[in-house]
Write a protein that holds these residues in place. Structure first.
Motif, PDB file in Angstrom:
ATOM      1  N   PRO A  37       1.450  -1.203  -0.037  1.00  0.00           N
ATOM      2  CA  PRO A  37      -0.076  -0.129   0.098  1.00  0.00           C
ATOM      3  C   PRO A  37       0.907   1.082  -0.200  1.00  0.00           C
ATOM      4  O   PRO A  37       0.904   2.596  -0.446  1.00  0.00           O
ATOM      5  CB  PRO A  37      -0.835  -0.296   1.409  1.00  0.00           C
ATOM      6  CG  PRO A  37      -0.413  -1.907   2.328  1.00  0.00           C
ATOM      7  CD  PRO A  37       0.971  -1.475   0.795  1.00  0.00           C
ATOM      8  N   SER A  38       2.154   1.325   0.565  1.00  0.00           N
ATOM      9  CA  SER A  38       2.696   1.479   0.573  1.00  0.00           C
ATOM     10  C   SER A  38       4.088   2.245  -1.437  1.00  0.00           C
ATOM     11  O   SER A  38       4.836   3.366  -1.495  1.00  0.00           O
ATOM     12  CB  SER A  38       4.125   1.817   1.751  1.00  0.00           C
ATOM     13  OG  SER A  38       3.632   1.693   2.555  1.00  0.00           O
ATOM     14  N   TYR A  39       3.416   1.756  -2.285  1.00  0.00           N
ATOM     15  CA  TYR A  39       4.026   1.638  -3.254  1.00  0.00           C
ATOM     16  C   TYR A  39       4.118   3.010  -3.796  1.00  0.00           C
ATOM     17  O   TYR A  39       3.611   3.743  -3.932  1.00  0.00           O
ATOM     18  CB  TYR A  39       3.531   0.652  -4.033  1.00  0.00           C
ATOM     19  CG  TYR A  39       4.059   0.537  -5.617  1.00  0.00           C
ATOM     20  CD1 TYR A  39       5.375   0.464  -5.693  1.00  0.00           C
ATOM     21  CD2 TYR A  39       3.639   1.133  -6.503  1.00  0.00           C
ATOM     22  CE1 TYR A  39       6.260   0.027  -7.073  1.00  0.00           C
ATOM     23  CE2 TYR A  39       3.888   1.240  -7.884  1.00  0.00           C
ATOM     24  CZ  TYR A  39       5.475   0.561  -8.291  1.00  0.00           C
ATOM     25  OH  TYR A  39       5.969   1.177  -9.392  1.00  0.00           O
ATOM     26  N   LEU A  40       5.174   3.494  -4.368  1.00  0.00           N
ATOM     27  CA  LEU A  40       5.872   4.813  -4.740  1.00  0.00           C
ATOM     28  C   LEU A  40       5.577   4.441  -6.246  1.00  0.00           C
ATOM     29  O   LEU A  40       7.369   4.174  -6.603  1.00  0.00           O
ATOM     30  CB  LEU A  40       6.589   5.603  -4.431  1.00  0.00           C
ATOM     31  CG  LEU A  40       6.313   6.380  -2.750  1.00  0.00           C
ATOM     32  CD1 LEU A  40       6.886   6.875  -2.240  1.00  0.00           C
ATOM     33  CD2 LEU A  40       4.789   6.415  -2.661  1.00  0.00           C
ATOM     34  N   PRO A  41       4.795   4.430  -7.186  1.00  0.00           N
ATOM     35  CA  PRO A  41       5.976   4.366  -8.869  1.00  0.00           C
ATOM     36  C   PRO A  41       7.003   5.405  -9.776  1.00  0.00           C
ATOM     37  O   PRO A  41       7.804   5.200 -10.107  1.00  0.00           O
ATOM     38  CB  PRO A  41       4.531   4.538  -9.450  1.00  0.00           C
ATOM     39  CG  PRO A  41       4.133   4.568  -8.672  1.00  0.00           C
ATOM     40  CD  PRO A  41       3.834   5.274  -7.762  1.00  0.00           C
ATOM     41  N   ALA A  42       6.616   6.691  -8.706  1.00  0.00           N
ATOM     42  CA  ALA A  42       7.458   7.287  -8.914  1.00  0.00           C
ATOM     43  C   ALA A  42       9.320   7.116  -8.190  1.00  0.00           C
ATOM     44  O   ALA A  42       9.974   8.042  -8.575  1.00  0.00           O
ATOM     45  CB  ALA A  42       7.267   9.068  -8.858  1.00  0.00           C
ATOM     46  N   PHE A  43       9.054   6.644  -7.169  1.00  0.00           N
ATOM     47  CA  PHE A  43      10.608   6.295  -6.499  1.00  0.00           C
ATOM     48  C   PHE A  43      11.761   5.081  -7.661  1.00  0.00           C
ATOM     49  O   PHE A  43      10.844   4.492  -8.085  1.00  0.00           O
ATOM     50  CB  PHE A  43      10.288   5.311  -5.550  1.00  0.00           C
ATOM     51  CG  PHE A  43      11.314   5.315  -4.269  1.00  0.00           C
ATOM     52  CD1 PHE A  43      11.252   6.315  -3.365  1.00  0.00           C
ATOM     53  CD2 PHE A  43      12.354   4.829  -4.070  1.00  0.00           C
ATOM     54  CE1 PHE A  43      12.403   6.348  -2.279  1.00  0.00           C
ATOM     55  CE2 PHE A  43      13.471   4.481  -3.673  1.00  0.00           C
ATOM     56  CZ  PHE A  43      12.934   5.510  -2.396  1.00  0.00           C
ATOM     57  N   PRO A  44      12.635   5.852  -7.413  1.00  0.00           N
ATOM     58  CA  PRO A  44      13.787   5.193  -8.029  1.00  0.00           C
ATOM     59  C   PRO A  44      14.032   3.918  -8.222  1.00  0.00           C
ATOM     60  O   PRO A  44      14.190   3.547  -7.228  1.00  0.00           O
ATOM     61  CB  PRO A  44      15.350   6.231  -7.863  1.00  0.00           C
ATOM     62  CG  PRO A  44      14.646   7.371  -7.772  1.00  0.00           C
ATOM     63  CD  PRO A  44      13.481   7.503  -6.755  1.00  0.00           C
ATOM     64  N   LYS A  45      14.404   3.708  -9.385  1.00  0.00           N
ATOM     65  CA  LYS A  45      14.459   1.519  -8.986  1.00  0.00           C
ATOM     66  C   LYS A  45      15.677   0.993  -8.880  1.00  0.00           C
ATOM     67  O   LYS A  45      16.521   2.041  -9.059  1.00  0.00           O
ATOM     68  CB  LYS A  45      13.983   1.211 -10.703  1.00  0.00           C
ATOM     69  CG  LYS A  45      12.364   1.705 -10.877  1.00  0.00           C
ATOM     70  CD  LYS A  45      11.841   0.909 -10.031  1.00  0.00           C
ATOM     71  CE  LYS A  45      10.474   1.416 -10.173  1.00  0.00           C
ATOM     72  NZ  LYS A  45       8.690   1.877  -9.426  1.00  0.00           N
ATOM     73  N   PRO A  46      16.238   0.692  -8.138  1.00  0.00           N
ATOM     74  CA  PRO A  46      17.064   0.208  -7.618  1.00  0.00           C
ATOM     75  C   PRO A  46      18.100  -0.511  -8.679  1.00  0.00           C
ATOM     76  O   PRO A  46      17.537  -0.678  -9.507  1.00  0.00           O
ATOM     77  CB  PRO A  46      17.414  -0.806  -6.572  1.00  0.00           C
ATOM     78  CG  PRO A  46      16.481  -1.269  -6.464  1.00  0.00           C
ATOM     79  CD  PRO A  46      15.242   0.078  -7.371  1.00  0.00           C
ATOM     80  N   ILE A  47      19.695   0.044  -8.586  1.00  0.00           N
ATOM     81  CA  ILE A  47      19.958  -1.490 -10.003  1.00  0.00           C
ATOM     82  C   ILE A  47      21.065  -2.145  -8.909  1.00  0.00           C
ATOM     83  O   ILE A  47      22.047  -1.870  -7.860  1.00  0.00           O
ATOM     84  CB  ILE A  47      21.112  -0.054 -10.190  1.00  0.00           C
ATOM     85  CG1 ILE A  47      20.548   1.040 -10.759  1.00  0.00           C
ATOM     86  CG2 ILE A  47      22.491  -0.847 -11.389  1.00  0.00           C
ATOM     87  CD1 ILE A  47      21.728   2.102 -11.566  1.00  0.00           C
ATOM     88  N   ARG A  48      21.258  -3.871  -9.325  1.00  0.00           N
ATOM     89  CA  ARG A  48      21.893  -4.150  -9.175  1.00  0.00           C
ATOM     90  C   ARG A  48      23.518  -4.417  -9.139  1.00  0.00           C
ATOM     91  O   ARG A  48      24.301  -4.237 -10.078  1.00  0.00           O
ATOM     92  CB  ARG A  48      21.474  -5.734  -9.595  1.00  0.00           C
ATOM     93  CG  ARG A  48      20.398  -6.033  -9.145  1.00  0.00           C
ATOM     94  CD  ARG A  48      21.658  -7.726  -8.575  1.00  0.00           C
ATOM     95  NE  ARG A  48      19.557  -8.389  -7.244  1.00  0.00           N
ATOM     96  CZ  ARG A  48      20.140  -7.934  -6.265  1.00  0.00           C
ATOM     97  NH1 ARG A  48      20.213  -7.022  -5.050  1.00  0.00           N
ATOM     98  NH2 ARG A  48      18.752  -9.456  -5.426  1.00  0.00           N
TER      99      ARG A  48
END
Length: 78
Positions: A37-48
Motif C-alpha cells: 500500500p506504500s508503493y510509490l511508482p515515481a520512486f527511483p528503481k535500484p540497480i543491482r
C-alpha cells in the motif's frame, strides 16, 4: 562537463538513501514493492550491484525535489 555525464554519476548504497530520506529499510522496500500500500511508482528503481543494490544519486535528488514541488503546490491546511 555536465553533472549527469557518465564520469559524474554517483551511486548511493541503500543505507545512504535511507539516511537521506530518513526512512527505515522496510519503508524503502515498501516504496519499491508494487503489492505494498506504500508503493510509490515515481520512486527511483535500484540497480543491482552484485549482492547489493545502489541508487543513482541524481534520481534520488530529483525524487525529493518532486516531493518538495508537490508540497509547495498543495493547498494549505488550516
Amino acid at each position: 562537463m555536465d553533472k549527469d555525464s557518465p564520469s559524474h554519476i554517483r551511486m548511493l548504497r541503500r543505507a545512504e538513501v535511507q539516511a537521506r530520506l530518513g526512512i527505515a529499510r522496510s519503508t524503502l522496500y515498501a516504496y519499491l514493492n508494487k503489492r505494498s500500500p506504500s508503493y510509490l511508482p515515481a520512486f527511483p528503481k535500484p540497480i543491482r550491484l552484485g549482492s547489493t543494490v545502489g541508487f543513482i544519486e541524481h534520481e534520488i535528488e530529483s525524487f525529493v525535489a518532486g516531493l518538495m514541488q508537490a508540497r509547495e503546490g498543495a493547498p494549505e491546511e488550516r
